[in-house]
Design a protein around this motif. Structure first.
Motif, PDB file in Angstrom:
ATOM      1  N   CYS A   1      28.363  15.985  -8.673  1.00 60.95           N
ATOM      2  CA  CYS A   1      28.395  17.431  -8.453  1.00 60.95           C
ATOM      3  C   CYS A   1      28.403  17.705  -6.956  1.00 60.95           C
ATOM      4  N   HIS A   2      29.324  18.541  -6.512  1.00 65.71           N
ATOM      5  CA  HIS A   2      29.395  18.925  -5.103  1.00 65.71           C
ATOM      6  C   HIS A   2      28.807  20.310  -4.868  1.00 65.71           C
ATOM      7  N   HIS A   3      28.444  20.976  -5.947  1.00 65.26           N
ATOM      8  CA  HIS A   3      28.027  22.375  -5.860  1.00 65.26           C
ATOM      9  C   HIS A   3      26.740  22.552  -5.054  1.00 65.26           C
ATOM     10  N   CYS A   4      25.817  21.600  -5.136  1.00 59.33           N
ATOM     11  CA  CYS A   4      24.509  21.773  -4.495  1.00 59.33           C
ATOM     12  C   CYS A   4      24.314  20.892  -3.265  1.00 59.33           C
ATOM     13  N   LEU A   5      25.405  20.339  -2.722  1.00 50.64           N
ATOM     14  CA  LEU A   5      25.287  19.487  -1.544  1.00 50.64           C
ATOM     15  C   LEU A   5      24.717  20.230  -0.344  1.00 50.64           C
ATOM     16  N   ASN A   6      24.949  21.554  -0.294  1.00 52.65           N
ATOM     17  CA  ASN A   6      24.448  22.330   0.851  1.00 52.65           C
ATOM     18  C   ASN A   6      23.094  22.978   0.581  1.00 52.65           C
ATOM     19  N   ASN A   7      22.467  22.604  -0.529  1.00 51.15           N
ATOM     20  CA  ASN A   7      21.153  23.147  -0.844  1.00 51.15           C
ATOM     21  C   ASN A   7      20.137  22.681   0.194  1.00 51.15           C
ATOM     22  N   ALA A   8      19.417  23.636   0.758  1.00 50.32           N
ATOM     23  CA  ALA A   8      18.477  23.321   1.845  1.00 50.32           C
ATOM     24  C   ALA A   8      17.343  22.402   1.398  1.00 50.32           C
TER      25      ALA A   8
ATOM     26  N   LEU B   1      28.666   9.880  -0.669  1.00 52.25           N
ATOM     27  CA  LEU B   1      27.886  11.111  -0.815  1.00 52.25           C
ATOM     28  C   LEU B   1      27.169  11.488   0.477  1.00 52.25           C
ATOM     29  N   ASN B   2      26.716  10.495   1.210  1.00 57.87           N
ATOM     30  CA  ASN B   2      25.995  10.778   2.444  1.00 57.87           C
ATOM     31  C   ASN B   2      26.884  11.500   3.452  1.00 57.87           C
ATOM     32  N   LEU B   3      28.159  11.124   3.495  1.00 56.29           N
ATOM     33  CA  LEU B   3      29.107  11.791   4.385  1.00 56.29           C
ATOM     34  C   LEU B   3      29.294  13.244   3.981  1.00 56.29           C
ATOM     35  N   LEU B   4      29.489  13.476   2.679  1.00 60.21           N
ATOM     36  CA  LEU B   4      29.649  14.845   2.180  1.00 60.21           C
ATOM     37  C   LEU B   4      28.376  15.664   2.392  1.00 60.21           C
ATOM     38  N   TYR B   5      27.233  15.022   2.157  1.00 65.95           N
ATOM     39  CA  TYR B   5      25.938  15.687   2.303  1.00 65.95           C
ATOM     40  C   TYR B   5      25.725  16.137   3.751  1.00 65.95           C
ATOM     41  N   THR B   6      26.012  15.239   4.697  1.00 68.55           N
ATOM     42  CA  THR B   6      25.823  15.566   6.110  1.00 68.55           C
ATOM     43  C   THR B   6      26.703  16.737   6.521  1.00 68.55           C
ATOM     44  N   ASP B   7      27.954  16.722   6.099  1.00 68.41           N
ATOM     45  CA  ASP B   7      28.873  17.820   6.419  1.00 68.41           C
ATOM     46  C   ASP B   7      28.403  19.128   5.797  1.00 68.41           C
ATOM     47  N   ALA B   8      27.986  19.063   4.522  1.00 68.28           N
ATOM     48  CA  ALA B   8      27.573  20.282   3.812  1.00 68.28           C
ATOM     49  C   ALA B   8      26.306  20.874   4.399  1.00 68.28           C
ATOM     50  N   GLN B   9      25.389  20.003   4.851  1.00 66.67           N
ATOM     51  CA  GLN B   9      24.142  20.483   5.425  1.00 66.67           C
ATOM     52  C   GLN B   9      24.330  21.004   6.853  1.00 66.67           C
ATOM     53  N   THR B  10      25.423  20.583   7.492  1.00 65.86           N
ATOM     54  CA  THR B  10      25.668  20.956   8.880  1.00 65.86           C
ATOM     55  C   THR B  10      26.545  22.196   9.006  1.00 65.86           C
TER      56      THR B  10
END
Length: 269
Positions: free
Chosen positions: A138-145, A177-186
């Protein structure tokens, strides 16, 4: 999606009821259906369904052991929460009384559970036909704080009817996932950025209006030679309070009768 609901009430002190209840338990054991047994604000026993009754199930959100029904005329305007098999835990009545309800699990109910996947973090559900073969995340919650790196494995989609735990990430999956997570959180996407920008502007307007109201209110008081030592402005309510330390006299209350801003007066009795 339609099925049949059936309520039951057995007195197992009676040999006939005991045999019937044993047969029911054996039936669901053979189907590997677990009994949801609780005692809370309401009973799992619905007297209105002692006769097998057809009901319509909602499919907006799929659970692994329960369903929401559509409204049932004369019974529930909003629908009910029903289970594959649920029984009241015997707290306030004899353990010999077995009461609850069960559903006839149809092929359609099995299929939708098997062909719907859910994220283990945000709960997002998708038909499995819309999910690519790999990677199944799921990519929907990658930017969840609140999402932490150690919880990224929870983003793995899993079938609703799959009872196993989500496996930990492989090294390749973790890197992906870590790459996507870092981008989404940034970074913010354009939609979220627009919403944030709107919120910042809205907050600015609200605080500016409040600050201007506070300034103009105190200037009005000073221009009218009113002592402001017993006056406070509450930004949270955007109101002035007269007498916040000690109640004001009737004379003071009369002096501020023309105060043009929202306020409250704590006066002497």
């Amino acid at each position: 999606m339609k099925t049949i609901i059936q309520s039951y009430r057995f007195y197992t002190d009676d040999p006939k009821d005991a045999a019937a209840y044993k047969q029911l338990v054996e039936k669901f054991s053979a189907l590997n259906t677990q009994c949801f047994r609780t005692w809370g604000g309401s009973s799992h026993y619905f007297p209105q369904f002692e006769t097998p009754t057809e009901i319509e199930l909602e499919t907006k959100f799929i659970f692994n052991n329960q369903w929401n029904t559509t409204p049932i005329p004369g019974i529930s305007d909003k629908g009910l929460r029903v289970f594959d098999w649920a029984e009241d835990y015997p707290i306030n009545f004899s353990d010999s009384i077995k009461r609850g309800h069960y559903l006839i699990i149809t092929p359609a109910m099995r299929n939708i559970r098997h062909n719907t996947v859910a994220c283990g973090y945000c709960g997002r559900q998708e038909p499995i036909t819309l999910i690519p073969s790999t990677p199944v995340f799921c990519h929907h919650c990658l930017n969840n704080a609140y999402l932490k790196k150690e919880d990224l494995h929870l983003l793995r989609f899993r079938r609703i009817d799959d009872p196993t735990d989500r496996p930990k990430l492989t090294e390749e999956e973790h890197s992906y996932l870590n790459l996507l997570y870092t981008d989404a959180q940034t970074q913010l996407n354009s939609k979220r950025a627009a919403a944030k920008r709107s919120k910042v502007h809205e907050t600015y307007i609200k605080k500016t209006e409040s600050a201007l109201r506070e300034r103009d209110g105190f200037l009005w008081l000073l221009d009218n030679n009113i002592n402001t030592e017993n006056v406070i402005y509450y930004d949270c309510t955007q109101k002035f309070c007269f007498g916040w330390r000690t109640p004001v006299s009737p004379k003071f209350a009369a002096a501020i009768s023309g105060f043009p801003f929202p306020h409250e007066i704590k006066s002497e009795k």
